[in-house]
Structure formats: structure tokens, C-alpha cells
Design a protein around this motif. Structure first.
Motif, mmCIF file in Angstrom:
data_model
loop_
_atom_site.group_PDB
_atom_site.id
_atom_site.type_symbol
_atom_site.label_atom_id
_atom_site.label_comp_id
_atom_site.label_asym_id
_atom_site.label_seq_id
_atom_site.Cartn_x
_atom_site.Cartn_y
_atom_site.Cartn_z
ATOM 1 N N ALA A 1 -5.073 10.159 -2.584
ATOM 2 C CA ALA A 1 -4.110 9.407 -1.461
ATOM 3 C C ALA A 1 -5.104 8.960 -0.361
ATOM 4 N N VAL A 2 -6.171 9.875 -0.065
ATOM 5 C CA VAL A 2 -6.997 9.532 1.065
ATOM 6 C C VAL A 2 -7.825 8.432 0.656
ATOM 7 N N GLN A 3 -8.290 8.189 -0.694
ATOM 8 C CA GLN A 3 -8.866 7.232 -1.141
ATOM 9 C C GLN A 3 -8.456 5.993 -1.047
ATOM 10 N N ALA B 1 0.929 -1.413 0.046
ATOM 11 C CA ALA B 1 -0.024 -0.012 -0.095
ATOM 12 C C ALA B 1 0.809 1.170 0.025
ATOM 13 N N LEU B 2 2.161 1.253 0.697
ATOM 14 C CA LEU B 2 2.894 2.394 0.786
ATOM 15 C C LEU B 2 3.708 2.670 -0.441
ATOM 16 N N VAL B 3 4.034 1.549 -1.201
ATOM 17 C CA VAL B 3 4.562 1.533 -2.562
ATOM 18 C C VAL B 3 3.528 2.211 -3.579
ATOM 19 N N GLU B 4 2.041 1.829 -3.480
ATOM 20 C CA GLU B 4 1.126 2.612 -4.325
ATOM 21 C C GLU B 4 1.060 4.119 -3.680
ATOM 22 N N TYR B 5 1.117 4.281 -2.669
ATOM 23 C CA TYR B 5 1.157 5.584 -2.014
ATOM 24 C C TYR B 5 2.023 6.671 -2.517
ATOM 25 N N GLY C 1 11.287 7.083 -1.306
ATOM 26 C CA GLY C 1 10.164 7.956 -1.862
ATOM 27 C C GLY C 1 9.622 8.741 -0.896
ATOM 28 N N ARG C 2 8.812 9.811 -1.584
ATOM 29 C CA ARG C 2 8.429 11.021 -1.128
ATOM 30 C C ARG C 2 7.196 10.657 0.027
ATOM 31 N N GLY C 3 6.915 10.753 1.142
ATOM 32 C CA GLY C 3 5.740 10.709 1.929
ATOM 33 C C GLY C 3 5.683 9.417 2.597
ATOM 34 N N GLY C 4 6.564 8.523 2.351
ATOM 35 C CA GLY C 4 6.352 7.255 2.995
ATOM 36 C C GLY C 4 6.589 7.136 4.626
ATOM 37 N N ALA C 5 7.844 7.995 5.018
ATOM 38 C CA ALA C 5 8.287 8.350 6.528
ATOM 39 C C ALA C 5 7.347 9.506 7.105
ATOM 40 N N ASP C 6 7.159 10.455 6.012
ATOM 41 C CA ASP C 6 6.411 11.781 6.354
ATOM 42 C C ASP C 6 5.364 12.219 5.502
ATOM 43 N N ASP C 7 4.189 11.526 5.792
ATOM 44 C CA ASP C 7 3.794 10.646 7.042
ATOM 45 C C ASP C 7 2.811 9.577 6.756
ATOM 46 N N GLY C 8 3.026 9.055 5.482
ATOM 47 C CA GLY C 8 2.136 7.967 4.938
ATOM 48 C C GLY C 8 1.994 6.718 5.593
ATOM 49 N N TYR C 9 3.158 6.330 6.459
ATOM 50 C CA TYR C 9 3.067 5.107 7.310
ATOM 51 C C TYR C 9 2.090 5.246 8.416
#
Ligand code: ZN
Length: 470
Positions: free
Chosen positions: A46-48, A19-23, A123-131
Motif C-alpha cells: 500500500a505504501v509503495q 489508484a484507489l481502485v488498485e489500493y 471497498g475497504r479503506g477507500g474512505a478510511d483513509d486511502g483517499y
């Protein structure tokens, strides 16, 4: 609990990492960096994505909504009924909007190109803060599967954090009846000093910025003709800055920008300095023989968390070096960015800065300071004994080392908002932004092993909270 980490690790690999890969592929830049965010629709994507994932991995009794207030970025909101505890509520916070691309990504990497290498998801946003949303749901799933009680949980994931959380107050207001009054806030959007133990953030610095403009002439003139008669606007700007900051030491002079550092924070800074050692400064890409600002490591910790510091982040009125002639320029403008101690009120500090810079302009020069952003920092309330020991225990179980506490140098406006809104709450502000993870810069990565262990710690924390409240 011996099965907790293996089970969570498997869930991370099977369900979260894909899911994070997709995000990461979604350029869901925060509104501040994407004025056309509505028509582009990436925040919505992203929210969907997150909402779909949550519905595919449901928690018992959960109510999940994408909430949309008119004209604002969406919020993903979930309520999960308690299975224990005394009817208290825990608020878990994260965000899905991202910083912009930035240059300097290593060959093969890129902001919207997910790459897993050496246990790191780049990648952008995985750690800040998609996880964060996945971490919260995984922790709760683990508790429900292992029949470990937890209190009522609300998960709030915003899409405006990188723009200063300007939409968040409206959502806190609109969702107030559904949020209730949290006894514990878990914010999953902060840093960790290393990847070897659990870190709690005790404070954040505030920030004020603005533009200092010095005008001396209505147009540029020959510097051979005018110098000695007309003062340089740069010299006047230097003199104005010297009133604020001692150029030789970097010390900010006026007492209005300083705060007394609490004794507990001094002790924690000593401890953090011992644990982190030289990595405190080695993590920065110093050039040549450049040294840090202080030889004492604990002083460096305090400098970056509790002391005001000035940076000049931009300039106008100065041509690039290659096209600079011998001209006495009409004026100089400097963008000032002043970090503030956690407890200094930013709006008042901005007024004080303006007074200092504009008072008695040398030789009658036109000196103005236009304040921009003024964000007050945050200082955690005294940590309750149960929370401190629960975090220590979790850190010992999943990392083999005690939990650590440290302030962060940056500014996260939502923390000041949550702190003011829920003054009686306890806080665990933590995250995966450790050494070199480089949120906001190139080569941002999520340290997957750390994220799994952190998820296990969050699960144990929720158990400890329920046990205590029950
Ligand atoms: Zn963030």
C-alpha cells in the motif's frame, strides 16, 4: 477559482480513482488485525503504491520518502517547499492501514473488491483513509498549476492508525527536524455530517475499556440447590454496573467521567441538529419500534460527542442460550467500553472506574476490573477567525452552503498526540466518513463527488493560510 473544481474533478477521475481502485484490492490490514503484517507485506504494498503514485504526480521541489523505523510500520513522508506564506508549516495527515474485512457485504461487493456504483467507490479503506494522500497531493497540484501560493507543507501518512497509532509518536520524534512546528494541521481522517457541505471536527471522545470479573463459587452448582444461599454473579455484576450507570436512563453517575460542555460547542450542537434533523438517529439501523435515547436532536448530538456512555461489548462465563442449564454459574465477566468526554483524562478515569467497581464487593464476592485501553479524547483549540471564515468561504464556493462544526463520538488516538505535540497549532480535522459510508463495517464507500469538493476546499484553505501568513 472557477476552474478549480472542474480541473480537480478531472484529475480525480483520471489519476486518483484508478489508484484507489488498485489500493482497495490490497488487504493492507493494520498490525492489530494482521499479526503477520511484515511477512504478508500488504502494508508495504500500500505504501509503495502511494509512493509510486506521488512520484508519478510530483509537486515542485518535493522530497518524498518512505521512512522505516526499526520494527515499526512504514510512514510515507513528503516535504513540499512553500511558494508563499511567512515560512510557516502546514502538516497534512492521513493513513493507509485498514480495518479488517467484517461480514455483511452486499452481493457483488467485498472488502478487497473495488466497485463503483452511483458515484460511490465501494471497498475497504477507500474512505478510511486511502483517499487522504491523493486528496492532499491533488490540492497542492491544483495550487501549483494555478500559481496560487501555499506555505511549506509536510504530508505524513502513517500505517498504524487502526491499531491506535502506536507507531506514530516514534515517527513524530524521529521526523521532528523535518516536520518543524506546524501552524496548521489538516487531518483528513474524520467524518462529515452530510455530503452537502464542509464539516470540521471540533472534538473526539476518549475511550476506556476493560474486563469486569465477578466470582462467587469455585465451580458451578445446581441452581435449585444453591439459589437463595449463593448470590448470582450476574446480579453482583449488575449491581456493580449500576454504581457506574443508571440502568433506566443510561446516565453515567460519577462526576469524574463528565466534563463541562463549552458554550460554543452547545451552540454548534444546536446548529448541527437543525441542519441534520432526524438523520442524526435515522442513520442507525434501529429495529421495530426502537426510539433514540432522547427526543431532542441537539441532546443526541451532545450525548454522542460530549457525554460519557457505557456499552457492554462482550461476556465470558455465560454459555450460549442453546446449551445453558439450570446452573448457578461460578462467575461472570463483562467487557466494558466507556466513551469519555473529549477533555476527561482517560488514565485517571480508568483508575476511578476500578475504584467504583471494586469497592465493598457485595457479600464478599471477588470483583475485579482489569483496565485495557485508555485513550484520552481531543478538543480543538479555539478556531481562529481567519480559519473559520476561510472554511465558510470554501464551503459556500464548492457546496453552496456554509461550513459546519461538530464533535465526533469516536476516538482517534493520533489527534490527542498531535494536539499535545503542537499546542499552538490551528486544526482542520475533516473527512469523507458521512452517512452510511460505514468505515469499519460492511459496504464501506467513498463518496466521490464529496471527495472532489473536499479537495477543492483543502486547496482554498491552503491559499487562505498562505495569504494570512504572508
Ligand atoms: Zn481512519
Amino acid at each position: 477559482m472557477t476552474k478549480t473544481l472542474p480541473r480537480l474533478s478531472q484529475f480525480w477521475e483520471e489519476a486518483i480513482v484508478p489508484a484507489l481502485v488498485e489500493y482497495i484490492r490490497i488487504p493492507a490490514k493494520s498490525p492489530h488485525f494482521d499479526r503477520d503484517w511484515r511477512s504478508n507485506g500488504y502494508l508495504e504494498d500500500a505504501v509503495q503504491l502511494a509512493a509510486r503514485w506521488c512520484r508519478a504526480h510530483p509537486l515542485a521541489g518535493m522530497a518524498l520518502d518512505v521512512v522505516r523505523l526499526e520494527g515499526r510500520t512504514p510512514v510515507l513522508f513528503a516535504e513540499i517547499p512553500g511558494t508563499g506564506g511567512s515560512g510557516e508549516t502546514v502538516l497534512v495527515y492521513g493513513h493507509l492501514d485498514k480495518q479488517p474485512e467484517m461480514t455483511g457485504w452486499r452481493a457483488g461487493l467485498g472488502p478487497w473488491t473495488p466497485v463503483i456504483e452511483d458515484g460511490r467507490l465501494y471497498g475497504r479503506g477507500g474512505a478510511d483513509d486511502g483517499y487522504a494522500v491523493f486528496c492532499a497531493f491533488a490540492a497542492l497540484r491544483e495550487l501549483q498549476e494555478a500559481r496560487r501560493p501555499h506555505a511549506r507543507i509536510v504530508v505524513l501518512i502513517e500505517c498504524c492508525e487502526e491499531s491506535g497509532s502506536t507507531d506514530l509518536p516514534a515517527y513524530l520524534e524521529a521526523l521532528a527536524p523535518r516536520i518543524g512546528t506546524p501552524a496548521l494541521v489538516v487531518g483528513l481522517d474524520s467524518g462529515c455530517g452530510n455530503y452537502a457541505q464542509l464539516w470540521g471536527t471540533t472534538s473526539l471522545r476518549g475511550l476506556l475499556n476493560g474486563v469486569l470479573t465477578v466470582e462467587v463459587l469455585s465451580e458451578g452448582v445446581h441452581s435449585g440447590d444453591a439459589s437463595g444461599v449463593v448470590a448470582s454473579s450476574f446480579r453482583i455484576a449488575r449491581a456493580a454496573l449500576e454504581r457506574v450507570e443508571a440502568a433506566d436512563s443510561g446516565l453515567i453517575k460519577d462526576a469524574a467521567f463528565h466534563a463541562a460542555i463549552p458554550g460554543e460547542r452547545l451552540r454548534q450542537a444546536q446548529l448541527a441538529a437543525q441542519v441534520l434533523g432526524d438523520e442524526i438517529w435515522r442513520k442507525f439501523p434501529f429495529t421495530g419500534e426502537m426510539r433514540p435515547m432522547h427526543p431532542d436532536l441537539a441532546e443526541l448530538v451532545l450525548n454522542r460527542t460530549w457525554r460519557p456512555m457505557l456499552a457492554v461489548t462482550g461476556a465470558e462465563g455465560l454459555p450460549p442460550a442453546s446449551s445453558a442449564g439450570n446452573v448457578l454459574r461460578p462467575g461472570t465477566a463483562l467487557v466494558l467500553s466507556l466513551r469519555l468526554p473529549p477533555t476527561v483524562e482517560a488514565t485517571r478515569a480508568a483508575q476511578r472506574l476500578k475504584e467504583i467497581l471494586e469497592a465493598d464487593p457485595p457479600l464478599g464476592a471477588r470483583v475485579r476490573f482489569e483496565a485495557g485501553q485508555a485513550a484520552t479524547g481531543w478538543h480543538a483549540p479555539q478556531t481562529a477567525a481567519w480559519l473559520e471564515s476561510a472554511l465558510d468561504a470554501a464551503s459556500m464556493i464548492y457546496f453552496g452552503k456554509p461550513a459546519m462544526w461538530m464533535g465526533e463520538g469516536g476516538t482517534i488516538p493520533f489527534m490527542a498526540m498531535l494536539g499535545a505535540k503542537y499546542p499552538a497549532a490551528q486544526f482542520l480535522i475533516t473527512g469523507v466518513l458521512g452517512p452510511h459510508s460505514n468505515a469499519h463495517g460492511p459496504n464501506e464507500f467513498l463518496h466521490l463527488d464529496y471527495a472532489k469538493r473536499l479537495t477543492a476546499c483543502v486547496a482554498d484553505l491552503l491559499t487562505a493560510h498562505a495569504a494570512r501568513a504572508g
